[in-house]
Scaffold this motif. Sequence first.
Motif, PDB file in Angstrom:
ATOM      1  N   UNK A 194       0.814  -1.208   0.000  1.00  0.00           N
ATOM      2  CA  UNK A 194       0.000   0.000   0.000  1.00  0.00           C
ATOM      3  C   UNK A 194       0.848   1.258   0.000  1.00  0.00           C
ATOM      4  N   UNK A 195       1.914   1.276   0.809  1.00  0.00           N
ATOM      5  CA  UNK A 195       2.797   2.441   0.856  1.00  0.00           C
ATOM      6  C   UNK A 195       3.522   2.644  -0.478  1.00  0.00           C
ATOM      7  N   UNK A 196       3.961   1.527  -1.089  1.00  0.00           N
ATOM      8  CA  UNK A 196       4.610   1.625  -2.400  1.00  0.00           C
ATOM      9  C   UNK A 196       3.629   2.175  -3.434  1.00  0.00           C
ATOM     10  N   UNK A 197       2.392   1.671  -3.395  1.00  0.00           N
ATOM     11  CA  UNK A 197       1.381   2.162  -4.332  1.00  0.00           C
ATOM     12  C   UNK A 197       1.086   3.630  -4.144  1.00  0.00           C
ATOM     13  N   UNK A 198       1.012   4.084  -2.884  1.00  0.00           N
ATOM     14  CA  UNK A 198       0.768   5.508  -2.617  1.00  0.00           C
ATOM     15  C   UNK A 198       1.905   6.360  -3.173  1.00  0.00           C
ATOM     16  N   UNK A 199       3.140   5.911  -2.964  1.00  0.00           N
ATOM     17  CA  UNK A 199       4.320   6.651  -3.439  1.00  0.00           C
ATOM     18  C   UNK A 199       4.340   6.704  -4.965  1.00  0.00           C
ATOM     19  N   UNK A 200       4.066   5.557  -5.614  1.00  0.00           N
ATOM     20  CA  UNK A 200       4.069   5.530  -7.075  1.00  0.00           C
ATOM     21  C   UNK A 200       2.913   6.345  -7.649  1.00  0.00           C
ATOM     22  N   UNK A 201       1.770   6.334  -6.952  1.00  0.00           N
ATOM     23  CA  UNK A 201       0.625   7.078  -7.432  1.00  0.00           C
ATOM     24  C   UNK A 201       0.867   8.575  -7.474  1.00  0.00           C
ATOM     25  N   UNK A 202       1.741   9.074  -6.564  1.00  0.00           N
ATOM     26  CA  UNK A 202       2.061  10.494  -6.565  1.00  0.00           C
ATOM     27  C   UNK A 202       2.977  10.866  -7.724  1.00  0.00           C
ATOM     28  N   UNK A 203       3.821   9.917  -8.159  1.00  0.00           N
ATOM     29  CA  UNK A 203       4.828  10.215  -9.181  1.00  0.00           C
ATOM     30  C   UNK A 203       4.454   9.718 -10.570  1.00  0.00           C
ATOM     31  N   UNK A 204       3.718   8.618 -10.630  1.00  0.00           N
ATOM     32  CA  UNK A 204       3.332   8.061 -11.932  1.00  0.00           C
ATOM     33  C   UNK A 204       1.847   7.717 -11.904  1.00  0.00           C
ATOM     34  N   UNK A 205       0.970   8.709 -11.853  1.00  0.00           N
ATOM     35  CA  UNK A 205      -0.471   8.430 -11.683  1.00  0.00           C
ATOM     36  C   UNK A 205      -1.092   7.638 -12.821  1.00  0.00           C
ATOM     37  N   UNK A 206      -0.518   7.717 -14.025  1.00  0.00           N
ATOM     38  CA  UNK A 206      -1.127   6.998 -15.153  1.00  0.00           C
ATOM     39  C   UNK A 206      -1.031   5.484 -14.991  1.00  0.00           C
ATOM     40  N   UNK A 207      -0.127   5.022 -14.130  1.00  0.00           N
ATOM     41  CA  UNK A 207      -0.008   3.582 -13.905  1.00  0.00           C
ATOM     42  C   UNK A 207      -1.240   3.008 -13.229  1.00  0.00           C
ATOM     43  N   UNK A 212      -2.862   2.858  -3.907  1.00  0.00           N
ATOM     44  CA  UNK A 212      -2.467   1.846  -2.904  1.00  0.00           C
ATOM     45  C   UNK A 212      -3.231   0.537  -3.057  1.00  0.00           C
ATOM     46  N   UNK A 213      -4.523   0.610  -3.374  1.00  0.00           N
ATOM     47  CA  UNK A 213      -5.308  -0.609  -3.493  1.00  0.00           C
ATOM     48  C   UNK A 213      -4.913  -1.419  -4.721  1.00  0.00           C
ATOM     49  N   UNK A 214      -4.530  -0.743  -5.794  1.00  0.00           N
ATOM     50  CA  UNK A 214      -4.052  -1.445  -6.981  1.00  0.00           C
ATOM     51  C   UNK A 214      -2.747  -2.175  -6.682  1.00  0.00           C
TER      52      UNK A 214
END
Length: 438
Positions: A163-176, A361-363
């Motif tokens: 979840x933390x990794x997903x939150x971090x990636x979502x801030x930097x690469x939202x299209x993923x 995070x859920x993804x």
Amino acid sequence: MREALAYWLKLGFISFGGPTAQIAMMHDELVEKKRWISERRFLHALNYCMLLPGPEAQQLATYLGWLMHRTWGGILAGTLFILPSLLILIALSWIYLEFGQTPLIAALFEGIKPAVTAIVIVAVIRIAKRSIRHAILAWLAFLSFIAIFVFNVPFPLIIVSAGLIGFWLGQRHPTLFVQPAHMPSHHGDSSIKALIDDHTPTPEHARHDATRLYRHLSIGALSWLIPIVVLILIEGWKSLYPQIAWFFTKAAFLTFGGAYAVLPYVFQGAVEHYQWLTAPQMMDGLALGETKPGPLIMVVAFVGFLAGFANDTVLGGLGFWGGALGALVATWFTFLPSFLFIFLGAPLIESTHGNLRFTAPLTAISAAVVGVIANLGVFFAYQVFFPKGFSGGLSVFALLICLGSLVLMLRFQWGVIRILGLAGLLGILFATNGVLFS
């Protein structure tokens, strides 16, 4: 409302085939035939339920019951969806413990276990197709598998890390993390207006209201606190039933990805930590869970029954009644959060749906769950293919049943019930001919 309650009870008895089939049944009846709710409203509810931990089909039934008939409509819809499953599984658990060691029943389960392994493998494949859409999510799944398989990292830690990794990636690469639309097939007559249509104003009880939210939260907290305090007062915190309650409360918040996602956590706790049942018994419970209607996560009732049946002291070691209490405690504390998620969160879904702070995070968690379930499949395969360890040799019978089940499910789209029935019959035939237990 009487017509709705009759439908929810019927659904509880006929909802075989897992969450996809259960959601399709609700869509066919409520959207296409009865026209109680429109396609878009149904999908809006479904998308919210798919973001939640817990069994999405049961939560969808609760949501739709709540939308149509207020809080009591949601409570009754969600309860009737699982009640037949609970009663059937309590009966099956007792039969399993009383007669499971007889040669005929033992042979039946020896045939079913390889098929269960195949079912878990198919679940991994299907969840992976839905959850893993690019290389980063594939790496998350692989690293989760290594973490639990090689290093035995606790399941909750894997979920939190993902979840933390997903939150971090979502801030930097939202299209993923842009989710594709989830649309069930539609064959109904869209010209007939639904009772709750796209343009129907949101019912007053479905709008956000702070007073109502706090009232539901208070009732939910008391519904959790009062039973667990009573259980603690009887024999203390360390006794069996409070531990069942606490364990399945935690499990209820970790079931992102459906029942197969929580099975590794239940396995780690119930089999390895508490030792309420053995690994082969866990596989048998999964087989029983696949054969009855309702959500597969009801396997928690099997775990609770076996724990209460074997270790009950509150009821003086009364066997069946101790097991039944264990099943009820496990079910209550597993499903209580699911009702709260609907009553507390549904009025707020417009503000959360599609927000990457929630979906990213859920993804990531869904991808990590694929690796965790893959570990469960590997463990089951070892138990089934090498029942006496590597030194005891490979069970060719089990391998053939598993491979055959995979072909029938993936190539010919056989359902779970047919697969388990055929596998159980083959187990009996092989045992009768002295092949299996010679």
